[in-house]
Every structure is written in structure tokens, then in C-alpha cells.
Design a protein around this motif. Structure first.
Motif, PDB file in Angstrom:
ATOM      1  N   TYR A 118       0.860  -1.175   0.000  1.00 27.09           N
ATOM      2  CA  TYR A 118       0.000   0.000   0.000  1.00 27.09           C
ATOM      3  C   TYR A 118       0.898   1.227   0.000  1.00 27.09           C
ATOM      4  N   THR A 119       0.740   2.080  -1.004  1.00 26.84           N
ATOM      5  CA  THR A 119       1.549   3.288  -1.111  1.00 26.84           C
ATOM      6  C   THR A 119       0.693   4.491  -0.743  1.00 26.84           C
ATOM      7  N   PHE A 120       1.139   5.236   0.274  1.00 29.65           N
ATOM      8  CA  PHE A 120       0.405   6.407   0.750  1.00 29.65           C
ATOM      9  C   PHE A 120       1.164   7.674   0.379  1.00 29.65           C
ATOM     10  N   ASN A 121       0.484   8.536  -0.365  1.00 26.97           N
ATOM     11  CA  ASN A 121       1.036   9.847  -0.701  1.00 26.97           C
ATOM     12  C   ASN A 121       0.561  10.831   0.357  1.00 26.97           C
ATOM     13  N   SER A 155      -4.801  -8.106  14.251  1.00 23.45           N
ATOM     14  CA  SER A 155      -5.905  -8.939  13.764  1.00 23.45           C
ATOM     15  C   SER A 155      -6.089  -8.806  12.261  1.00 23.45           C
ATOM     16  N   LEU A 156      -6.040  -7.577  11.755  1.00 27.55           N
ATOM     17  CA  LEU A 156      -6.414  -7.321  10.372  1.00 27.55           C
ATOM     18  C   LEU A 156      -5.240  -7.242   9.411  1.00 27.55           C
ATOM     19  N   PHE A 180      -9.282  -5.852   4.566  1.00 29.47           N
ATOM     20  CA  PHE A 180      -9.582  -5.026   5.730  1.00 29.47           C
ATOM     21  C   PHE A 180      -8.477  -4.048   6.120  1.00 29.47           C
ATOM     22  N   VAL A 181      -7.429  -3.921   5.321  1.00 25.44           N
ATOM     23  CA  VAL A 181      -6.297  -3.081   5.717  1.00 25.44           C
ATOM     24  C   VAL A 181      -6.728  -1.641   5.939  1.00 25.44           C
ATOM     25  N   LEU A 182      -7.445  -1.059   4.994  1.00 27.71           N
ATOM     26  CA  LEU A 182      -7.854   0.342   5.123  1.00 27.71           C
ATOM     27  C   LEU A 182      -8.842   0.522   6.271  1.00 27.71           C
TER      28      LEU A 182
END
Length: 538
Positions: A118-121, A155-156, A180-182
Motif C-alpha cells: 500500500y503506497t500512501f502519498n 488482527s487485520l 480489511f487493511v484500510l
């Protein structure tokens, strides 16, 4: 304006100023004969820095029935921590009113085809309350600490780590894909507040020592057992989207917020009725009608989650499933809820809220609120129970917890269970339950979660202890499911299994009693009070 009208206006203005001066001279006076000295001192110490008659500015006086164990949101699952930390700390991802993930400190994100990156800008130019700009190194330090400490993250997300790509970009690397990551990143309980790297690195086992975030309000002072003071952060940069739940634009419309800790319910009620407090949360359930009949106050009772009796599965008598089954069979849950919550409850066997149509389940409902004293006595005999005392820890600071404990004690004694009821303040209960040698059962509320695997009692690292093998396997299958529909099938099976082995005894869905002054405009509630985007009416 003619001379007579002008003279009347001047006279009116003089009287108004005199009244304001008198009210400030009287500030801190007791509102009832039994108001505590601490409450009087806290009000005297607080400064009135704004005109509370205008739409913006002024001081919000908020009263809470308990003091949080910490303001560090990563270190506690207590809802009091969530509520006081929320205006100060922000997250990469948050949720809207439909519980859908939305960006907050992240500008956007991308997910790799294999679902493992997951890449977050990051948003640029975001300032911490110490004046420093938030960059990737702060996010990496904060988020890796959260991955280590958070039951939800474990958990997620499972195994994972954040890494810096460049000054305004970070990657989350995980070992197994999850839908469920987000949701985990946007969760409201034990949420991943972003802090300066140096604050994170200086954290001790009990949490961070400096409460520095990016939120619309910054921390000023915590006067123990009296209040927390936070003030408007002048350099806050809001998002541009329309507010929706916890997402979108956030504005600090008050100059200061004082969160006052007043455990005595009569003092809370008196303060709200007289206007000493603008918002009250966690009042006694028997006070709802009085609030409803108080002029200038709106009474509220939002459903906030479910509440339950939690068993110590780490060690002791409730490691035996038959003991948990016996207690569950002995209890008339509706009698408990109707008395403790004064009619402000909903009976439902589903561990997820009924409004969450994707997750609500009836599996296992035959074990819910189905008291059978003969069955309870038989299970006690099979478990070899010999009358040993069971330590039931509780607090009066949440009236529903104490009242429920008293009723449960009475019901269990009818089948020969010996209950030793121990009453403490809430922070002490929170500390005690972390030590499995100090308790056997306690009552607590579980806030709404976005997914069933976020429920605290399904996490082996939470205070109740380890899960059985079948539960662990079903949790894993839910987490790695490729669709919500597939995950729901596993969840139905897990809920049915859980009601058989009773990791907790859910009592009911529950509400919290609130009183909100009618001069407060824009107040909203989503997994706790929202203290931004609200102000005083003009």
C-alpha cells in the motif's frame, strides 16, 4: 437613532456588561451542595479567553464521567482515551458516516496488484503542534509503533511494516493480502495517531510523554482528576472536502476546550442544567428524563456499541468452558439491561450492530438471553465448581457497569456461585484487568467496529486471553477472504461457535446518555463525540 432609544441602548449595554462581570466573578461557584472540591478548583483555574455568545471562539466546557488512563491513543482501548485524543491526533486514513475509509493525512493511496503493498502519498505542509512539518519519517515511526501495539493491527494486518519511499511517500508492506487493511487504518479505537518521530522514539512502556499531533486542537495541560485543556491550533491545515463523519474539513471553532472529569453523576447533571457545562457524556441512565425536561438542554442516547461480561481465559476458573457456559445459562440478560440501562438498550445476539447489514448475524441466538437455572447448576457440577470466590471487578464511574455487576451477582448467587464484587475507579479497573491474577470477570462496553475481526475479545493479545484453535482459524479465513460475501460465511460460523464457547457474555446493545446545551451548534456523534466543526450559536 433618536435620543430616547440611544439612552435605553446605553443603559441596556451597561446592565449587560455588569451581568457578564458578575458571572465571571462567580465562576467556579458550586452548582449544588454536594459538588466536589476538585470541580470547584478546576473551574477557578480555567481562564475565559473568549466571548461564548458568538458563533466562533469561546471555551467549550465538556464534562466526562471518567478520566482516561492516557491520552496516547495507541496505548489504550478505553473509549475515554479515544474521545480526548481525537481532537489532538489525526490518522492517515479515517472514516465517513457510512464507516467507509477516507483519506485524512494521506492525500491518496494505491494498492499493488498482489495486494501486498500500500503506497500512501502524504499531504504536504502539515504542521505538528510543535511547529515542525510532518514528513514520511514521522509517519513511519508512528505507524510501526501502532503495528506493534495495536490489537486491531495484529488482527487485520498481521505481519507488516511501514517504510519511507521519499519525504512525502510511505509504503505499507504486508505478508498476506487482506480486504480489511484500510478499515484497520481508519478504526477509531486504539487509533494510529501520527506524532513526531522524536516523540515516538522517546515513548516508554506506558506511552508517549508529549502529546503532540496535527489535529485542530493542541494539548495544553492535564490537571489530574480535574480537567484536560486543549486550545485551537492556529497553524492547522484542514482538508477541502465537505465534512462527513470523521472525514473531510475539520475546523476548530472554539478557542479552548476543557474536558472536565466529574465522576459524581449528580454534579454532572447539575452542571449541565445550570449551564456550567455545555456537553456532558456518560451520565447515569436514570437522568435521561431529567435532561429531557431541562429547558435549553437536548437529551441524547445514541447506541454506541455492545456491552458484555468478559471472562479471564488466561488463568483461573474461567479457562474451563463449562464455567463460562454455566454463567451464561444462569443469566437473565434482559433483566440486567433493562435495569442497568433504564430502558435505553436493544436486545440483539449479533456481535455486530444490526445497522451493519453486511455483518449482522443471528447465528448462536439460541444461547442468548435464554436463562436455564437447572442447566447452569448441571454445568457448574460438571466443571467441579466448589464455591470458591470469583473476583468481579467493576466501577461506579460507569453506572451501567456497576448496576449490571450488582444484578449479575444476585442472579449468580441463586445457582450457588460465590461472587466477590470489588469496586474501583475506572483507571484502576483498566490497570487491574491487564494482570490476569487480579480478576476473574468484569463488565465493559465494546464500541462499534468496522469489521468483526476487530472485536477486542477476538484478539489473543487482549486482556481476556487466548482464543481456541477453531476461532483462530475462522478469524484467519475472514481476514484473507477475497470478498465480503465469502468473509460473511466464515463470520456466521464464528459467531455461532462463539456463542457455544462463550468468550464473553454479550448483554445488549447499549447507549450513552448525553446532555448538549442548545446554544451548541453543529454537534455530531460518530463512535464518540466530535468536537470540531461545532461552535456556539450567535
Amino acid at each position: 437613532m433618536n435620543l430616547m432609544k440611544k439612552s435605553l441602548f446605553v443603559l441596556f449595554l451597561a446592565l449587560l456588561l455588569a451581568l457578564v462581570a458578575c458571572s465571571k466573578d462567580d465562576e467556579g461557584a458550586s452548582t449544588s451542595n454536594d459538588e466536589s472540591t476538585d470541580t470547584e478548583e478546576q473551574t477557578d483555574d480555567q481562564e475565559d479567553d473568549g466571548d461564548t455568545s458568538t458563533g466562533q471562539g469561546g471555551d467549550l466546557q465538556y464534562v466526562l464521567n471518567v478520566q482516561p488512563p492516557t491520552m496516547d491513543p495507541v496505548m489504550s482501548t478505553a473509549t475515554a482515551t479515544r474521545d480526548v485524543a481525537r481532537p489532538v491526533f489525526e490518522t492517515l486514513v479515517t472514516i465517513d458516516s457510512a464507516y467507509e475509509p477516507q483519506p485524512m493525512l494521506a492525500e491518496s493511496w494505491e494498492i499493488s496488484d498482489d495486494g501486498l503493498t500500500y503506497t500512501f502519498n502524504l499531504r504536504e505542509g502539515i504542521k505538528f503542534h510543535n511547529g515542525e512539518e510532518m514528513t514520511a519519517e514521522d509517519v513511519v515511526a508512528s505507524m510501526n509503533r501502532w503495528l506493534e501495539k495495536s490489537a486491531t493491527a495484529q488482527s487485520l494486518i498481521g505481519e507488516g511494516s511501514f517504510e519511507e519511499v521519499d519525504e512525502y511517500t510511505v509504503n505499507l508492506l504486508i505478508t498476506e493480502p487482506s480486504i480489511f487493511v484500510l478499515s484497520a487504518l481508519g478504526g477509531t479505537l486504539q487509533f494510529p495517531g501520527i506524532m513526531p518521530k522524536e516523540v515516538v522514539e522517546a515513548a516508554t512502556e506506558t506511552g508517549v510523554e508529549d502529546y503532540i499531533g496535527t489535529g485542530p486542537f493542541k494539548f495544553v495541560e492535564w490537571k489530574q482528576d480535574q480537567y484536560i485543556h486543549m486550545e485551537k491550533f492556529a497553524d492547522y491545515t484542514p482538508r477541502e472536502e465537505e465534512p462527513d463523519g470523521l472525514s473531510g474539513k475539520r475546523e476548530a471553532l472554539f478557542d479552548n476546550i476543557y474536558i472536565n472529569f466529574v465522576p459524581d453523576p449528580n454534579t454532572q447533571l447539575g452542571g449541565i442544567q445550570t449551564g456550567q457545562y455545555d456537553v456532558g457524556y456518560g451520565l447515569s441512565y436514570d437522568m435521561y428524563d431529567q435532561l429531557e425536561n431541562t429547558e435549553g438542554v437536548e437529551a441524547m442516547a445514541p447506541i454506541v456499541g455492545q456491552y458484555a461480561m468478559v471472562y479471564n481465559k488466561n488463568l483461573g476458573i474461567f479457562t474451563d468452558v463449562k464455567m463460562r457456559q454455566a454463567v451464561n445459562a444462569a443469566l437473565n440478560l434482559e433483566d440486567i439491561a433493562s435495569t442497568a440501562l433504564n430502558g435505553k438498550y436493544r436486545m440483539a445476539s449479533s456481535y455486530m450492530q444490526l445497522e451493519q447489514e453486511a455483518w449482522a448475524s443471528n447465528e448462536g441466538e439460541e444461547f442468548y438471553n435464554n436463562p436455564d437455572l437447572e442447566k447452569a447448576e448441571q454445568l457448574l457440577e460438571e466443571a467441579g465448581y466448589d464455591g470458591e470466590p470469583i473476583r468481579f471487578i467493576t466501577t461506579r464511574e460507569y453506572s451501567y457497569m456497576y448496576d449490571s455487576a450488582v444484578i449479575i451477582k444476585e442472579q449468580l448467587e441463586k445457582v450457588g456461585v460465590n461472587i466477590d464484587l470489588e469496586v474501583y475507579d475506572w483507571p484502576t479497573v483498566v490497570n487491574m484487568r491487564a494482570n490476569p491474577e487480579e480478576w476473574d470477570i468484569f463488565i465493559t462496553g465494546f464500541p462499534m467496529t468496522m469489521t468483526p475481526v476487530e472485536q477486542l475479545f477476538f484478539n489473543s493479545t487482549w486482556v481476556d486471553g487466548p482464543e481456541d484453535e477453531k476461532t483462530e482459524e475462522l478469524l484467519k479465513q475472514i481476514s484473507v477472504a477475497e470478498t465480503i460475501e465469502e468473509a460473511k460465511e466464515h463470520w456466521d460460523e464464528l459467531q455461532g461457535h462463539s456463542w457455544e464457547i462463550v468468550p464473553i457474555t454479550k448483554i445488549s446493545d447499549y447507549t450513552m446518555i448525553m446532555g448538549v446545551s442548545e446554544r451548541v451548534e453543529g454537534f455530531q456523534f460518530l463512535d464518540g463525540p466530535i468536537l470540531w466543526n461545532i461552535g456556539f450559536k450567535e
